[in-house]
Motif scaffolding. Structure first.
Motif, PDB file in Angstrom:
ATOM      1  N   THR A  73       1.006  -1.280   0.002  1.00 33.14           N
ATOM      2  CA  THR A  73      -0.049  -0.074  -0.123  1.00 33.14           C
ATOM      3  C   THR A  73       0.900   1.276  -0.116  1.00 33.14           C
ATOM      4  O   THR A  73       2.274   1.399   0.411  1.00 33.14           O
ATOM      5  CB  THR A  73      -1.022  -0.186   1.290  1.00 33.14           C
ATOM      6  OG1 THR A  73      -0.096  -0.005   2.367  1.00 33.14           O
ATOM      7  CG2 THR A  73      -1.790  -1.314   1.309  1.00 33.14           C
ATOM      8  N   ILE A  74       0.158   2.282  -0.490  1.00 30.71           N
ATOM      9  CA  ILE A  74       0.763   3.754  -0.687  1.00 30.71           C
ATOM     10  C   ILE A  74       0.535   4.342   0.726  1.00 30.71           C
ATOM     11  O   ILE A  74      -0.570   4.243   1.100  1.00 30.71           O
ATOM     12  CB  ILE A  74       0.397   4.616  -1.762  1.00 30.71           C
ATOM     13  CG1 ILE A  74       0.847   3.610  -2.935  1.00 30.71           C
ATOM     14  CG2 ILE A  74       1.134   5.959  -1.515  1.00 30.71           C
ATOM     15  CD1 ILE A  74       0.369   4.346  -4.248  1.00 30.71           C
TER      16      ILE A  74
ATOM     17  N   ALA B 183       6.143   9.973   1.325  1.00 33.12           N
ATOM     18  CA  ALA B 183       5.304   9.093   0.915  1.00 33.12           C
ATOM     19  C   ALA B 183       5.538   8.224  -0.548  1.00 33.12           C
ATOM     20  O   ALA B 183       5.694   6.939  -0.603  1.00 33.12           O
ATOM     21  CB  ALA B 183       3.787   9.129   1.014  1.00 33.12           C
ATOM     22  N   ALA B 184       5.924   9.328  -1.328  1.00 34.52           N
ATOM     23  CA  ALA B 184       6.409   8.717  -2.713  1.00 34.52           C
ATOM     24  C   ALA B 184       7.672   8.190  -2.775  1.00 34.52           C
ATOM     25  O   ALA B 184       7.760   7.042  -3.250  1.00 34.52           O
ATOM     26  CB  ALA B 184       6.406  10.046  -3.474  1.00 34.52           C
ATOM     27  N   GLU B 185       8.630   8.491  -1.855  1.00 38.97           N
ATOM     28  CA  GLU B 185       9.833   7.966  -1.754  1.00 38.97           C
ATOM     29  C   GLU B 185      10.006   6.719  -1.244  1.00 38.97           C
ATOM     30  O   GLU B 185      10.511   5.692  -1.469  1.00 38.97           O
ATOM     31  CB  GLU B 185      10.899   8.822  -0.930  1.00 38.97           C
ATOM     32  CG  GLU B 185      11.172  10.085  -1.831  1.00 38.97           C
ATOM     33  CD  GLU B 185      12.021  11.266  -0.931  1.00 38.97           C
ATOM     34  OE1 GLU B 185      12.278  10.676   0.371  1.00 38.97           O
ATOM     35  OE2 GLU B 185      12.317  12.221  -1.270  1.00 38.97           O
TER      36      GLU B 185
ATOM     37  N   ALA C 180      10.186   6.987 -10.021  1.00 41.30           N
ATOM     38  CA  ALA C 180       9.066   5.906  -9.986  1.00 41.30           C
ATOM     39  C   ALA C 180       7.956   6.220  -9.610  1.00 41.30           C
ATOM     40  O   ALA C 180       6.758   5.819 -10.094  1.00 41.30           O
ATOM     41  CB  ALA C 180       9.390   4.651  -9.513  1.00 41.30           C
ATOM     42  N   VAL C 181       7.815   7.132  -8.676  1.00 38.99           N
ATOM     43  CA  VAL C 181       6.566   7.679  -8.093  1.00 38.99           C
ATOM     44  C   VAL C 181       6.634   9.386  -7.541  1.00 38.99           C
ATOM     45  O   VAL C 181       7.768   9.591  -7.170  1.00 38.99           O
ATOM     46  CB  VAL C 181       6.494   6.817  -6.534  1.00 38.99           C
ATOM     47  CG1 VAL C 181       5.049   7.158  -5.987  1.00 38.99           C
ATOM     48  CG2 VAL C 181       6.731   5.412  -6.764  1.00 38.99           C
TER      49      VAL C 181
ATOM     50  N   ILE D 103      -0.910  10.303  -4.705  1.00 37.19           N
ATOM     51  CA  ILE D 103       0.468   9.777  -4.982  1.00 37.19           C
ATOM     52  C   ILE D 103       0.405   8.972  -6.329  1.00 37.19           C
ATOM     53  O   ILE D 103      -0.512   8.084  -6.438  1.00 37.19           O
ATOM     54  CB  ILE D 103       1.128   8.780  -4.085  1.00 37.19           C
ATOM     55  CG1 ILE D 103       1.026   9.767  -2.615  1.00 37.19           C
ATOM     56  CG2 ILE D 103       2.545   8.623  -4.184  1.00 37.19           C
ATOM     57  CD1 ILE D 103       2.018  10.841  -2.481  1.00 37.19           C
ATOM     58  N   THR D 104       1.080   8.951  -7.275  1.00 36.45           N
ATOM     59  CA  THR D 104       1.010   8.106  -8.553  1.00 36.45           C
ATOM     60  C   THR D 104       2.355   7.525  -9.059  1.00 36.45           C
ATOM     61  O   THR D 104       3.407   8.214  -8.838  1.00 36.45           O
ATOM     62  CB  THR D 104       0.339   9.068  -9.655  1.00 36.45           C
ATOM     63  OG1 THR D 104       0.060   8.171 -10.779  1.00 36.45           O
ATOM     64  CG2 THR D 104       1.466  10.060  -9.952  1.00 36.45           C
TER      65      THR D 104
END
Length: 259
Positions: A111-112, A124-126, A174-175, A189-190
């Motif tokens: 999960t993100i 969160a993206a990292e 990547a994110v 977040i994508t």
């Protein structure tokens, strides 16, 4: 005249219920085939009404009992940066529709982070990029998804990559976080385009007459910047599973009657 991307297959179902049941059946067949080769399967999920209904159909199909879910890993193409228990979380819909109905280990559900996990959007993206890197294959810093589900918005967005936004151009991460999204909630977040397009199979599931225009532009090979769905492409297959309403502007020659 626009050039059509003939390598994309369009499979049309008469209505949304038939569409979701058909995609669910094909998904279970695809995962079963993958696992029969002694391999693991990595799946990228999408949210939205039709995406969640596909998961619900998978969760209701008796064939799910024959799958060794311990060798299947679930990821998300994007997530809304809201509290963990919010109904707006893609994760929440997926757990209710499918993940709670199959014997998948919690460690296989990637999960993100949510807005109440104590991380900034950048963190969160990292963190999600680092999790992807744990399962990296080949020369990429992420796994190649065996199936990457994507919804398509009326504006032709995919994941949280919206038209004419800077996130579409990102190739070195990547994110990424998305702020001031044109579609609420505003913070998301994508995954980026390189990650989505490294998938073995991209399955876009599209339902409703409001998606017909976006689908037509995507198939016409429009600019990825302005029509993100036009640039989504799997390494092995790119299939658009659509209902009759969404297929209103699909040229007859692009409809695959056999698949």
């Amino acid at each position: 005249m626009a050039e059509f991307w003939t390598e994309k297959r369009v499979v049309v179902s008469p209505d949304a219920d038939t569409l979701t049941a058909s995609v669910a059946r094909r998904f279970l067949e695809r995962v079963t085939s993958r696992l029969s080769e002694g391999k693991k399967a990595h799946i990228a999920l999408t949210g939205g009404v039709i995406g969640t209904e596909v998961l619900r159909a998978i969760g209701a199909d008796p064939a799910r009992e024959g799958v060794d879910w311990s060798r299947v890993h679930f990821w998300w193409g994007d997530e809304r940066f809201v509290p963990r228990e919010s109904d707006e979380r893609n994760e929440r819909g997926a757990r209710e529709a499918l993940l709670s109905r199959i014997a998948v280990p919690e460690a296989n559900i990637h999960t993100i982070a949510s807005s109440d996990d104590g991380l900034t959007m950048e963190e969160a993206a990292e963190a999600y990029a680092a999790e992807l890197a744990r399962f990296a294959k080949g020369d990429t810093a992420w796994p190649s998804f065996d199936v990457c589900f994507l919804g398509v918005g009326p504006d032709a967005h995919i994941a949280s990559l919206f038209p004419d936004r800077p996130e579409i151009q990102v190739r070195d991460r990547a994110v990424v976080p998305v702020r001031n999204s044109p579609k609420p909630p505003s913070e998301r977040i994508t995954l980026t385009r390189p990650v989505l397009n490294s998938s073995k199979r991209v399955w876009m599931v599209v339902s409703g007459v409001d998606k017909a225009g976006a689908l037509g532009l995507a198939l016409a090979g429009a600019s990825y910047d302005s029509v993100p769905a036009a640039g989504a492409k799997g390494r092995k297959r790119t299939i658009l599973f659509v209902d009759q309403d969404a297929a209103a502007k699909v040229p007859e020659e692009l409809i695959d009657q056999e698949y």
